[in-house]
Scaffold this active site. Structure first.
Site, short mmCIF file in Angstrom:
data_model
loop_
_atom_site.label_atom_id
_atom_site.label_comp_id
_atom_site.label_asym_id
_atom_site.label_seq_id
_atom_site.Cartn_x
_atom_site.Cartn_y
_atom_site.Cartn_z
N HIS A 40 0.81 -1.22 0.00
CA HIS A 40 0.00 0.00 0.00
C HIS A 40 0.85 1.27 0.00
O HIS A 40 0.37 2.34 -0.39
CB HIS A 40 -1.00 0.00 1.17
CG HIS A 40 -0.46 0.35 2.50
ND1 HIS A 40 -0.09 -0.59 3.45
CD2 HIS A 40 -0.21 1.56 3.08
CE1 HIS A 40 0.34 0.01 4.53
NE2 HIS A 40 0.28 1.32 4.33
N ASP A 74 -0.04 -7.51 1.77
CA ASP A 74 0.40 -6.11 1.77
C ASP A 74 1.93 -6.02 1.87
O ASP A 74 2.49 -5.41 2.77
CB ASP A 74 -0.26 -5.35 2.93
CG ASP A 74 -0.07 -3.85 2.82
OD1 ASP A 74 0.39 -3.38 1.76
OD2 ASP A 74 -0.39 -3.15 3.79
N SER A 140 4.52 2.39 8.05
CA SER A 140 4.20 1.23 7.22
C SER A 140 5.40 0.78 6.42
O SER A 140 6.07 1.59 5.78
CB SER A 140 3.06 1.55 6.27
OG SER A 140 1.87 1.73 6.96
#
Length: 186
Positions: A40, A74, A140
């Site tokens: 992402h 992800d 992230s």
């Protein structure tokens, strides 16, 4: 402090025209550096800017993208030409609930920041790690590291309306993803 000093050379900040995040070096192979992050974060970008702890920058290409259809997919693998950074080892075997961990990354664009916490629980048959270590936007793709200096997870999600409820993809799931990359057949 020693753990951060040893780990920081393997952590990088990445950016595209649409987003930024964190990542870390997982392998040197054939005079190339492989870097793991979240899918992402790169959002389908073909070229990604990599910023190293010493301030140097490189362009990375996306060599494997899990697509982020689920939390477990992800993940994305990037490639930089040349041998750069320090490989951070992925933990093999069981992850200890209650064990102390640190997250390194660029939360809210604050590059190479550290947060500390514990492994709170294991979810999805151990493939997802729940932690109270702060994971914010920009964290992230960064590593969740145990006290031995091994990456136990890839930070992926913080529950923004909750305190201390954050998640990482386990090192075993990350290793399975990395092993799908064949440098001889990109």
């Amino acid at each position: 402090a020693e753990l951060t000093k040893r780990s920081k050379p393997g952590v990088v900040v990445i950016g595209t025209d649409k987003s930024s995040g964190s990542s870390f070096v997982v392998r040197h192979i054939k005079n190339q550096t492989l870097i793991l992050t979240n899918s992402h974060v790169i959002q389908g970008a073909k070229q990604v800017l990599v910023i190293w702890p010493d301030g140097n920058q490189d362009q990375a290409s996306v060599v494997l993208d899990g697509g982020a259809r689920t939390t477990l997919t992800d993940l994305a693998l990037l490639k930089v030409q040349g041998k750069e950074g320090k490989v951070l080892p992925l933990k093999k075997g069981e992850i200890t609930v209650g064990g102390e961990v640190i997250a390194l990354g660029a939360p809210k664009g604050l590059a190479f920041s550290l947060t500390k916490g514990v492994v709170s629980s294991l979810r999805d048959d151990g493939r997802i790690i729940q932690t109270d270590t702060a994971v914010n936007p920009g964290s992230s793709g960064g590593p969740l590291i145990n006290q031995s200096g091994c990456v136990v997870g890839v930070n992926t999600l913080g529950m923004t309306k909750s305190v201390g409820l954050n998640f990482a993809i386990s090192s075993q799931t990350a290793q399975r993803f990395i092993d799908k990359y064949d440098p001889d057949n990109p």
